[in-house]
Design a protein around this motif. Structure first.
Motif, short mmCIF file in Angstrom:
data_model
loop_
_atom_site.label_atom_id
_atom_site.label_comp_id
_atom_site.label_asym_id
_atom_site.label_seq_id
_atom_site.Cartn_x
_atom_site.Cartn_y
_atom_site.Cartn_z
N GLN A 1 0.86 -1.19 0.00
CA GLN A 1 0.00 0.00 0.00
C GLN A 1 0.89 1.24 0.00
O GLN A 1 1.75 1.40 0.88
N ASN A 2 0.72 2.13 -0.96
CA ASN A 2 1.55 3.32 -1.10
C ASN A 2 0.94 4.53 -0.41
O ASN A 2 0.93 5.61 -0.96
N THR A 3 0.43 4.36 0.78
CA THR A 3 -0.09 5.48 1.54
C THR A 3 0.79 5.71 2.74
O THR A 3 1.47 4.81 3.22
N LEU A 4 0.80 6.92 3.22
CA LEU A 4 1.59 7.27 4.39
C LEU A 4 0.84 6.88 5.64
O LEU A 4 -0.35 7.13 5.75
N GLN A 5 1.51 6.29 6.58
CA GLN A 5 0.88 5.85 7.81
C GLN A 5 0.86 6.99 8.83
O GLN A 5 1.92 7.49 9.22
N PRO A 6 -0.33 7.41 9.28
CA PRO A 6 -0.43 8.52 10.24
C PRO A 6 0.38 8.30 11.52
O PRO A 6 0.96 9.24 12.05
N ALA A 7 0.46 7.07 12.02
CA ALA A 7 1.23 6.82 13.24
C ALA A 7 2.71 7.12 13.03
O ALA A 7 3.36 7.72 13.89
N PHE A 8 3.24 6.73 11.87
CA PHE A 8 4.63 7.02 11.55
C PHE A 8 4.86 8.52 11.42
O PHE A 8 5.83 9.07 11.94
N LEU A 9 3.95 9.19 10.71
CA LEU A 9 4.07 10.64 10.53
C LEU A 9 3.97 11.37 11.87
O LEU A 9 4.71 12.32 12.12
N SER A 10 3.08 10.92 12.73
CA SER A 10 2.96 11.53 14.06
C SER A 10 4.25 11.36 14.85
O SER A 10 4.68 12.27 15.56
N SER A 11 4.87 10.19 14.74
CA SER A 11 6.13 9.97 15.46
C SER A 11 7.23 10.89 14.95
O SER A 11 8.08 11.33 15.72
N LEU A 12 7.22 11.20 13.66
CA LEU A 12 8.19 12.14 13.12
C LEU A 12 7.99 13.54 13.72
O LEU A 12 8.95 14.22 14.06
N MET A 13 6.73 13.95 13.83
CA MET A 13 6.44 15.26 14.44
C MET A 13 6.83 15.27 15.91
O MET A 13 7.37 16.25 16.40
N THR A 14 6.56 14.19 16.61
CA THR A 14 6.94 14.10 18.02
C THR A 14 8.45 14.24 18.16
O THR A 14 8.93 14.86 19.12
N ALA A 15 9.19 13.71 17.20
CA ALA A 15 10.65 13.79 17.22
C ALA A 15 11.17 15.17 16.82
O ALA A 15 12.36 15.43 16.90
N GLY A 16 10.27 16.04 16.35
CA GLY A 16 10.67 17.41 16.04
C GLY A 16 10.61 17.80 14.58
O GLY A 16 11.02 18.89 14.21
N ALA A 17 10.09 16.93 13.73
CA ALA A 17 10.03 17.23 12.30
C ALA A 17 8.81 18.07 11.94
O ALA A 17 7.73 17.87 12.49
N ASN A 18 9.01 19.00 11.03
CA ASN A 18 7.90 19.68 10.37
C ASN A 18 7.66 18.91 9.08
O ASN A 18 8.61 18.46 8.44
N LEU A 19 6.41 18.73 8.70
CA LEU A 19 6.09 17.89 7.55
C LEU A 19 5.40 18.66 6.43
O LEU A 19 4.62 19.58 6.68
N GLU A 20 5.69 18.24 5.21
CA GLU A 20 5.02 18.73 4.01
C GLU A 20 4.57 17.49 3.26
O GLU A 20 5.40 16.68 2.83
N LEU A 21 3.26 17.30 3.15
CA LEU A 21 2.70 16.07 2.61
C LEU A 21 1.74 16.32 1.45
O LEU A 21 0.98 17.29 1.47
N VAL A 22 1.78 15.44 0.46
CA VAL A 22 0.78 15.48 -0.61
C VAL A 22 -0.50 14.88 -0.02
O VAL A 22 -0.50 13.73 0.44
N TYR A 23 -1.56 15.66 0.02
CA TYR A 23 -2.79 15.27 0.68
C TYR A 23 -3.33 13.92 0.16
O TYR A 23 -3.72 13.07 0.95
N ASN A 24 -3.30 13.71 -1.14
CA ASN A 24 -3.86 12.47 -1.70
C ASN A 24 -3.06 11.23 -1.35
O ASN A 24 -3.54 10.11 -1.52
N ASP A 25 -1.84 11.39 -0.84
CA ASP A 25 -1.03 10.25 -0.43
C ASP A 25 -1.40 9.72 0.95
O ASP A 25 -0.88 8.69 1.37
N LEU A 26 -2.28 10.41 1.66
CA LEU A 26 -2.63 9.99 3.02
C LEU A 26 -3.46 8.71 3.04
O LEU A 26 -3.31 7.90 3.95
N ALA A 27 -4.33 8.52 2.07
CA ALA A 27 -5.20 7.33 2.02
C ALA A 27 -5.87 7.26 0.65
O ALA A 27 -6.01 8.28 -0.03
N PRO A 28 -6.31 6.08 0.26
CA PRO A 28 -6.94 5.94 -1.07
C PRO A 28 -8.35 6.53 -1.16
O PRO A 28 -8.78 6.91 -2.24
N HIS A 29 -9.07 6.64 -0.06
CA HIS A 29 -10.45 7.14 -0.09
C HIS A 29 -10.56 8.49 0.61
O HIS A 29 -9.87 8.74 1.60
N ALA A 30 -11.44 9.34 0.10
CA ALA A 30 -11.58 10.71 0.60
C ALA A 30 -11.86 10.77 2.10
O ALA A 30 -11.25 11.57 2.81
#
Length: 82
Positions: free
Chosen positions: A3-32
């Motif tokens: 599955q080529n979608t970004l996992q919210p738990a992984f992304l949240s852990s990056l923010m917790t570690a101090g990262a600012n994120l820039e994400l393509v919205y449609n990559d978050l999940a296959p359905h709206a």
């Protein structure tokens, strides 16, 4: 199948570690509905961790965009498309 979608738990852990994120919205999940659910969770986490989160390619007509902005409380920005 991979599955080529970004996992919210992984992304949240990056923010917790101090990262600012820039994400393509449609990559978050296959359905709206799943995309908006993931985006709202990430916006809440961005606010809680005080990390910047930018969604790229978000349609200006996306349902719930105002709620997404409110959930991010200034820590979420958008790059809108028609």
């Amino acid at each position: 199948m991979h599955q080529n979608t970004l996992q919210p738990a992984f992304l949240s852990s990056l923010m917790t570690a101090g990262a600012n994120l820039e994400l393509v919205y449609n990559d978050l999940a296959p359905h709206a509905n799943d995309r908006m659910t993931a985006a709202l969770a990430l916006a809440k986490h961005a606010r809680e961790t005080q990390r910047q989160l930018r969604f790229i390619g978000l349609s200006a007509g996306t349902s719930g965009i105002k709620h997404l902005a409110e959930e991010g409380a200034g820590y979420v920005t958008f790059s809108l498309v028609n």
